[in-house]
Scaffold this motif. Structure first.
Motif, PDB file in Angstrom:
ATOM      1  N   GLN A   1      -1.164  -3.767   3.228  1.00  0.00           N
ATOM      2  CA  GLN A   1      -2.419  -3.113   3.600  1.00  0.00           C
ATOM      3  C   GLN A   1      -2.925  -3.659   4.937  1.00  0.00           C
ATOM      4  OE1 GLN A   1      -5.899  -4.115   1.349  1.00  0.00           O
ATOM      5  NE2 GLN A   1      -7.090  -2.864   2.768  1.00  0.00           N
TER       6      GLN A   1
ATOM      7  N   PHE B   1      -0.600   3.258  -2.845  1.00  0.00           N
ATOM      8  CA  PHE B   1      -1.549   2.462  -3.649  1.00  0.00           C
ATOM      9  C   PHE B   1      -0.980   2.259  -5.060  1.00  0.00           C
ATOM     10  CE2 PHE B   1      -3.865   5.166  -0.684  1.00  0.00           C
ATOM     11  CZ  PHE B   1      -4.618   4.262   0.022  1.00  0.00           C
TER      12      PHE B   1
ATOM     13  N   ASP C   1      -8.013   5.844   3.412  1.00  0.00           N
ATOM     14  CA  ASP C   1      -7.662   4.432   3.550  1.00  0.00           C
ATOM     15  C   ASP C   1      -6.275   4.265   4.154  1.00  0.00           C
ATOM     16  OD1 ASP C   1     -10.029   3.434   2.434  1.00  0.00           O
ATOM     17  OD2 ASP C   1      -9.300   3.918   0.420  1.00  0.00           O
ATOM     18  N   LEU C   2      -5.477   5.325   4.052  1.00  0.00           N
ATOM     19  CA  LEU C   2      -4.112   5.268   4.567  1.00  0.00           C
ATOM     20  C   LEU C   2      -3.877   6.510   5.425  1.00  0.00           C
ATOM     21  CD1 LEU C   2      -1.181   4.175   4.562  1.00  0.00           C
ATOM     22  CD2 LEU C   2      -0.846   5.316   2.364  1.00  0.00           C
TER      23      LEU C   2
ATOM     24  N   THR D   1      -5.025   1.294   6.714  1.00  0.00           N
ATOM     25  CA  THR D   1      -3.612   1.158   7.052  1.00  0.00           C
ATOM     26  C   THR D   1      -3.182   2.410   7.806  1.00  0.00           C
ATOM     27  OG1 THR D   1      -3.358  -0.020   4.974  1.00  0.00           O
ATOM     28  CG2 THR D   1      -1.337   0.644   6.114  1.00  0.00           C
TER      29      THR D   1
ATOM     30  N   ILE E   1       0.849  -1.187   0.000  1.00  0.00           N
ATOM     31  CA  ILE E   1       0.000   0.000   0.000  1.00  0.00           C
ATOM     32  C   ILE E   1       0.893   1.248   0.000  1.00  0.00           C
ATOM     33  CG2 ILE E   1      -0.260   0.342   2.497  1.00  0.00           C
ATOM     34  CD1 ILE E   1      -3.388   0.539   1.650  1.00  0.00           C
TER      35      ILE E   1
END
Lengths: 293, 261
Positions: B34, B69, B162-163, B194, B9
């Protein structure tokens, strides 16, 4: 009618400066505003020489460029030479302002600018210099100041959230893809425009007072940014009106009286905040706070 | 010991960063899977904050690249969230806790547009998640350090990324805030998010994180906690710093070192 025009000039300058000043104070850049308001002088003189006219538009452009240039020099000195920021500001703007003064005095005979006017302005002469607009005879200074105020209000209003985030947390703003550098230069350009549009009528010293004092007073007594902006503008307007009438009663400098009025408002706010603090930290309230938590 | 993963990721390759010719990060090469809660551990001045700031494009790179990503940052900004150190902002700013959390929605609302009621509801919900809903209208200067950190975390939650990169979220917070935050982070990673955290407290590191990066200008190790959190690697990371070395002894509490007190 003359009274009205003079007060309106003061109000237009005060409102523009108070809005910009709020962001300068919150960005801890109040002194950068001070610096720019002086450093634009050579920009004005040079644009006068290049274009040979005192048309406001060229002066605004010359001053706008000079304002950004000043910001660049201050940052460059601070970052590259490790000179402290306040020292960088002091070196830069005194030098540029002095350069402007030299240019004016050297070309004194063929230039329609003078040093006294730059520092103190002559707000009482505002109604004399008029322009025809929509069939109305309006003072030139008022037209220009109104245009600048509309411009500033629009830029702040439409990009309000960008101003909030780049002011409060620049690294975070950058992390979501905003250019903090660009917003900073836009702010500095607006400070430059305002200064140039203002100083002919009110002088550089009153511009600095209006940039810093109403915003600082509002900052002391408010807890949200819209309120800070509202009170800064309100204090600016009160300073102009109160300053004008006290000047005409006491027969003193109008600009001086306006700046003094702003200072008095600041002192009142300071006292209010001090009283508020005393109430908040009194033992009974403190106990209530603990239970709340 | 640097463990690489397939389909990372976060991928950092050959990254070097320097401040006025002095390297702060040297030849960093790592990949991160991830869904991990990763801790960046290392002594003061090891470049921990610099690493995440560089990943967020806040500091220029001397060489190398960062892919999130498997793409450049610009393409995936909305999926990434950065939480700066709490001390990096002026908490006397005239704003309420809710105002700050709403800033988390700014990236989703385009330029020229203003926030809608839905954004406000998301922000209030995020304040609830960090246990701060009662303080929504309180000015941020009236909050304790721990509460301010919770507000920062709520702002990151409001970004719905998402991160996440977090710079010292446990610095100067009270024990209950620390518990709330770590529980929340674990809940987020369980949902596939993550999270990469700059962390200074070795005592809690192995308990909190399931992936650890040991950093001291160079990357000493990167891998699952049980493989990386060893005496040898920690000593390698902290080098000759004796006071820290002695605390390295304390930390390896699993090994039951004799108590000298």
């Amino acid at each position: 009618m003359n009274d009205f025009y003079i007060i309106l000039t003061g109000i237009l300058v005060a409102v523009s400066c108070s809005i910009l000043g709020t962001f300068l104070v919150l960005r801890k850049m109040a002194m950068v505003g001070d610096a720019i308001s002086h450093a634009v002088l050579p920009g004005i003189v040079l644009s006068f020489f290049i274009t040979g006219s005192r048309e406001s538009i060229w002066m605004l452009i010359g001053a706008g460029l000079m304002g950004v240039f000043t910001t660049l020099i201050i940052e460059w000195l601070h970052k590259k030479t490790k000179l402290q920021e306040d020292a960088s500001i002091g070196v830069t703007f005194t030098f540029l302002f002095a350069l402007g003064v030299l240019l004016i005095s050297y070309f004194a005979e063929n230039i329609d600018l003078d040093q006294e006017c730059v520092l103190y302005g002559e707000i009482a002469y505002v109604p004399l210099n008029t322009i025809m607009l929509f069939g109305l005879e309006l003072p030139k200074a008022i037209v220009m100041l109104a245009v600048v105020l509309i411009l500033i209000t629009a830029v702040i209003f439409f990009f309000y959230k960008e101003w909030v985030i780049t002011t409060f947390d620049a690294p975070y703003a950058a992390s979501i893809g905003m250019s903090t550098v660009l917003w900073n230069y836009i702010l500095m350009s607006m400070v430059s425009f305002t200064t140039v549009a203002s100083f002919e009528s009110v002088g550089a010293i009153l511009v600095v007072a209006f940039l810093v004092v109403p915003a600082s007073a509002a900052y002391l007594i408010t807890d949200s940014l819209p309120k800070t902006l509202f009170f800064a503008v309100l204090f600016g307007i009160i300073s102009s009106v109160a300053g004008y009438y006290s000047a005409s009663i006491l027969d003193v400098s109008i600009s001086g009286a306006m700046a003094t009025a702003a200072g008095i408002i600041f002192i009142i706010c300071f006292i209010l905040q001090w009283i508020q603090k005393q109430i908040h930290t009194s033992p009974s309230i403190l106990q209530a706070e603990e239970q709340d938590v | 010991m640097i463990e690489h993963v397939a389909d990372p990721i976060l991928e950092i390759h050959d990254l070097t960063v320097s401040y006025s010719k002095r390297p702060v990060l040297w030849n960093i090469d790592l990949t991160l899977p991830q869904g991990v809660l990763a801790g960046i551990i290392g002594p003061n001045g090891a470049g921990k904050s610099t690493l995440i700031k560089t990943a967020m494009g806040l500091i220029p790179k001397a060489s190398g690249y960062v892919k999130l990503f498997n793409k450049d940052l610009e393409e995936v900004r909305k999926k990434v969230s950065y939480v700066p150190q709490r001390e990096s902002v002026d908490w006397d700013f005239p704003a309420s806790a809710l105002d700050v959390v709403l800033m988390g929605r700014y990236g989703h609302v385009g330029i020229f547009k203003s926030l809608r009621q839905a954004d406000k509801e998301v922000a209030l919900d995020c304040l609830r998640k960090v246990g701060m809903e009662a303080f929504a209208d309180r000015q941020i200067s009236q909050l304790s350090g721990g509460q301010q950190q919770r507000v920062f975390l709520a702002r990151a939650l409001a970004q719905d990324a998402d991160l996440y990169f977090m710079d010292e979220p446990f610095a100067g917070v009270d024990a209950s805030t620390e518990k709330t935050i770590i529980a929340l982070l674990k809940e987020m990673t369980a949902k596939g998010k993550t999270i990469i955290v700059v962390h200074h407290d070795l005592n809690s590191a192995d308990e909190y994180f399931d992936w650890i990066l040991l950093l001291n200008t160079r990357l000493v190790a990167s891998g699952p906690t049980e493989k990386v959190f060893t005496k040898e690697l920690l000593q390698k990371t902290y080098g000759g710093k004796l006071n820290i070395l002695s605390s390295v002894g304390d930390l390896l509490h699993n090994e039951q070192f004799p108590n000298r007190e």
